[in-house]
Design a protein around this motif. Sequence first.
Motif, mmCIF file in Angstrom:
data_model
loop_
_atom_site.group_PDB
_atom_site.id
_atom_site.type_symbol
_atom_site.label_atom_id
_atom_site.label_comp_id
_atom_site.label_asym_id
_atom_site.label_seq_id
_atom_site.Cartn_x
_atom_site.Cartn_y
_atom_site.Cartn_z
ATOM 1 N N LYS A 1 0.301 -18.357 -25.159
ATOM 2 C CA LYS A 1 -0.768 -18.062 -24.205
ATOM 3 C C LYS A 1 -1.623 -16.871 -24.621
ATOM 4 O O LYS A 1 -2.820 -16.829 -24.313
ATOM 5 N N SER A 2 -1.021 -15.907 -25.301
ATOM 6 C CA SER A 2 -1.734 -14.664 -25.628
ATOM 7 C C SER A 2 -2.280 -14.635 -27.046
ATOM 8 O O SER A 2 -3.237 -13.901 -27.331
ATOM 9 N N GLY A 3 -1.654 -15.394 -27.942
ATOM 10 C CA GLY A 3 -2.027 -15.316 -29.346
ATOM 11 C C GLY A 3 -1.380 -14.164 -30.081
ATOM 12 O O GLY A 3 -1.663 -13.924 -31.266
ATOM 13 N N ALA A 4 -0.496 -13.433 -29.422
ATOM 14 C CA ALA A 4 0.208 -12.324 -30.067
ATOM 15 C C ALA A 4 1.314 -12.845 -30.977
ATOM 16 O O ALA A 4 1.843 -13.939 -30.775
ATOM 17 N N HIS A 5 1.652 -12.041 -31.981
ATOM 18 C CA HIS A 5 2.818 -12.305 -32.816
ATOM 19 C C HIS A 5 3.975 -11.492 -32.239
ATOM 20 O O HIS A 5 3.888 -10.262 -32.172
ATOM 21 N N ILE A 6 5.046 -12.154 -31.836
ATOM 22 C CA ILE A 6 6.207 -11.449 -31.293
ATOM 23 C C ILE A 6 7.280 -11.356 -32.367
ATOM 24 O O ILE A 6 7.644 -12.359 -33.003
ATOM 25 N N LEU A 7 7.783 -10.144 -32.571
ATOM 26 C CA LEU A 7 8.772 -9.863 -33.607
ATOM 27 C C LEU A 7 10.048 -9.318 -32.981
ATOM 28 O O LEU A 7 9.995 -8.500 -32.062
ATOM 29 N N LEU A 8 11.180 -9.749 -33.497
ATOM 30 C CA LEU A 8 12.475 -9.211 -33.074
ATOM 31 C C LEU A 8 12.667 -7.819 -33.662
ATOM 32 O O LEU A 8 12.686 -7.656 -34.891
ATOM 33 N N ASP B 1 5.717 -8.673 -15.419
ATOM 34 C CA ASP B 1 4.426 -9.303 -15.143
ATOM 35 C C ASP B 1 3.864 -9.901 -16.446
ATOM 36 O O ASP B 1 3.046 -9.285 -17.133
ATOM 37 N N ARG B 2 4.305 -11.112 -16.757
ATOM 38 C CA ARG B 2 3.888 -11.743 -18.005
ATOM 39 C C ARG B 2 2.414 -12.162 -17.979
ATOM 40 O O ARG B 2 1.751 -12.183 -19.016
ATOM 41 N N ASP B 3 1.902 -12.505 -16.807
ATOM 42 C CA ASP B 3 0.482 -12.849 -16.706
ATOM 43 C C ASP B 3 -0.390 -11.652 -17.085
ATOM 44 O O ASP B 3 -1.412 -11.806 -17.765
ATOM 45 N N LEU B 4 0.012 -10.466 -16.635
ATOM 46 C CA LEU B 4 -0.743 -9.269 -16.983
ATOM 47 C C LEU B 4 -0.655 -9.000 -18.487
ATOM 48 O O LEU B 4 -1.664 -8.641 -19.114
ATOM 49 N N LEU B 5 0.509 -9.193 -19.071
ATOM 50 C CA LEU B 5 0.659 -8.994 -20.514
ATOM 51 C C LEU B 5 -0.281 -9.915 -21.284
ATOM 52 O O LEU B 5 -0.973 -9.475 -22.218
ATOM 53 N N VAL B 6 -0.304 -11.181 -20.911
ATOM 54 C CA VAL B 6 -1.183 -12.139 -21.583
ATOM 55 C C VAL B 6 -2.641 -11.706 -21.446
ATOM 56 O O VAL B 6 -3.414 -11.757 -22.415
ATOM 57 N N LYS B 7 -3.028 -11.262 -20.258
ATOM 58 C CA LYS B 7 -4.400 -10.799 -20.022
ATOM 59 C C LYS B 7 -4.727 -9.602 -20.904
ATOM 60 O O LYS B 7 -5.818 -9.534 -21.523
ATOM 61 N N ASN C 1 7.459 -2.302 -17.867
ATOM 62 C CA ASN C 1 6.674 -3.455 -17.476
ATOM 63 C C ASN C 1 5.264 -3.368 -18.062
ATOM 64 O O ASN C 1 4.889 -2.361 -18.667
ATOM 65 N N ALA C 2 4.469 -4.430 -17.822
ATOM 66 C CA ALA C 2 3.149 -4.524 -18.429
ATOM 67 C C ALA C 2 2.169 -3.490 -17.882
ATOM 68 O O ALA C 2 1.200 -3.139 -18.560
ATOM 69 N N ASP C 3 2.394 -2.981 -16.665
ATOM 70 C CA ASP C 3 1.483 -1.971 -16.128
ATOM 71 C C ASP C 3 1.539 -0.688 -16.951
ATOM 72 O O ASP C 3 0.512 -0.021 -17.146
ATOM 73 N N ASP C 4 2.735 -0.343 -17.450
ATOM 74 C CA ASP C 4 2.850 0.835 -18.307
ATOM 75 C C ASP C 4 2.182 0.596 -19.659
ATOM 76 O O ASP C 4 1.606 1.519 -20.250
ATOM 77 N N LEU C 5 2.264 -0.622 -20.157
ATOM 78 C CA LEU C 5 1.536 -0.951 -21.385
ATOM 79 C C LEU C 5 0.040 -0.789 -21.164
ATOM 80 O O LEU C 5 -0.674 -0.241 -22.022
ATOM 81 N N GLU C 6 -0.447 -1.244 -20.026
ATOM 82 C CA GLU C 6 -1.872 -1.140 -19.725
ATOM 83 C C GLU C 6 -2.312 0.318 -19.693
ATOM 84 O O GLU C 6 -3.360 0.682 -20.246
ATOM 85 N N THR C 7 -1.506 1.177 -19.069
ATOM 86 C CA THR C 7 -1.806 2.612 -19.025
ATOM 87 C C THR C 7 -1.870 3.186 -20.430
ATOM 88 O O THR C 7 -2.798 3.927 -20.783
ATOM 89 N N THR C 8 -0.864 2.848 -21.234
ATOM 90 C CA THR C 8 -0.811 3.348 -22.611
ATOM 91 C C THR C 8 -1.994 2.852 -23.421
ATOM 92 O O THR C 8 -2.644 3.615 -24.142
ATOM 93 N N LEU C 9 -2.282 1.564 -23.314
ATOM 94 C CA LEU C 9 -3.340 0.974 -24.133
ATOM 95 C C LEU C 9 -4.705 1.576 -23.802
ATOM 96 O O LEU C 9 -5.531 1.800 -24.703
#
Length: 380
Positions: A31-38, A219-225, A180-188
């Motif tokens: 959905k996002s087009g991101a590359h996810i790495l372990l 919040d996976r929808d927010l991550l994808v956004k 969660n994704a809200d903290d990613l949004e703040t950081t980004l």
Amino acid sequence: MNLTDIKTPAYVLDKAKLIKNLEILRDVEQKSGAHILLAQKAFSMFAVYPLIGEYISGTTASGLYEAKLGYEEMHKENHVFSPAYKEDEIDEIASICDHVIFNSVAQVKKYAARICGKTSCGLRVNPEISTQEEHAIYDPCAPGSRLGVTRANLDKALATDPDCIKDIEGIHFHTLCEQNADDLETTLNGVIEKFGDIIAKMKWVNFGGGHHITRDDYDRDLLVKIVTEFKARFDVEVYLEPGEAIALNAGYLVTEVMDIVDNDIKILILDASAACHMPDVLEMPYRPPLRDSGKWGEKAYEYRLSSHTCLAGDIIGDYSFDKEIKVGDKLVFEDMAIYSMVKNNTFNGIGLPDIDILNEDGTVHVVKSFGYGDFKERLS
């Protein structure tokens, strides 16, 4: 899971739960087009790397050994970040890694001309935005952090040498831990504010790890956004490096009660150890979840859980049960796939737990057993 068939102590990976996590991560990738790495620092059970590779893009490492493990066992994208690279390892790292990420401009100057034609090179930045409320030990943006280049220091380097990062193709940041994704949004937002002009010249941006993507309330929808909008704005590839999310709640540590000591409180002596088999219990610290138990005082029978090491503080935690616990009973600690196998040790001559897989049909098979030789070979 038939506990009578399990030789203790044993880490038991729940294959069905692992697959559930991987399905979520694959959906986020698509959905996002991101590359996810372990992120192998959290989970390095390479017996299931082929399975993991069916769902996500590859692995990321913290140095040569993890990089070699991902290269040999996953056979997909292979990335590495280290605070510093050893002179006699950098060429091998570059030969097996798709991305090599540097922690400082000094490391870029030392190695970039040597390896950047062979691999894509990146620079870790420090946005100086802390979103951690607990566990400062895991906060890469804490004051005095050694991780990542601040904008002020990058500007100083560019002022004296405008071409110092000319070979850099990507930017990496990592600020989260179980968030969660809200903290990613703040950081980004902070990363864009401080480094947006640099990002505009890059081919890729790595959002690091600490994303608890497979947690129920994430919040996976927010991550994808967030990812799709960032990709569209900067025309870059985006990478995510979750570690815990890969095997979150997908493993157990099965242990047996060896003895019961009564000294004002009843203390269970287990064949599993916090110090040896789940070091984060003492390091963070935290109280690991235990199946069919409650908090102290919640149920009728109360016990302190400890180990058979000689470390007085090797205490796992205080628990209560509906029924009396007896010598020979088996207990099951949960969420024990992550940061357990990768951190365990043989302190006090304590043996390492077996590594098992719980199959989808309920059967359990042993992947690997350890013995005296594994203890002795670490010494001299």
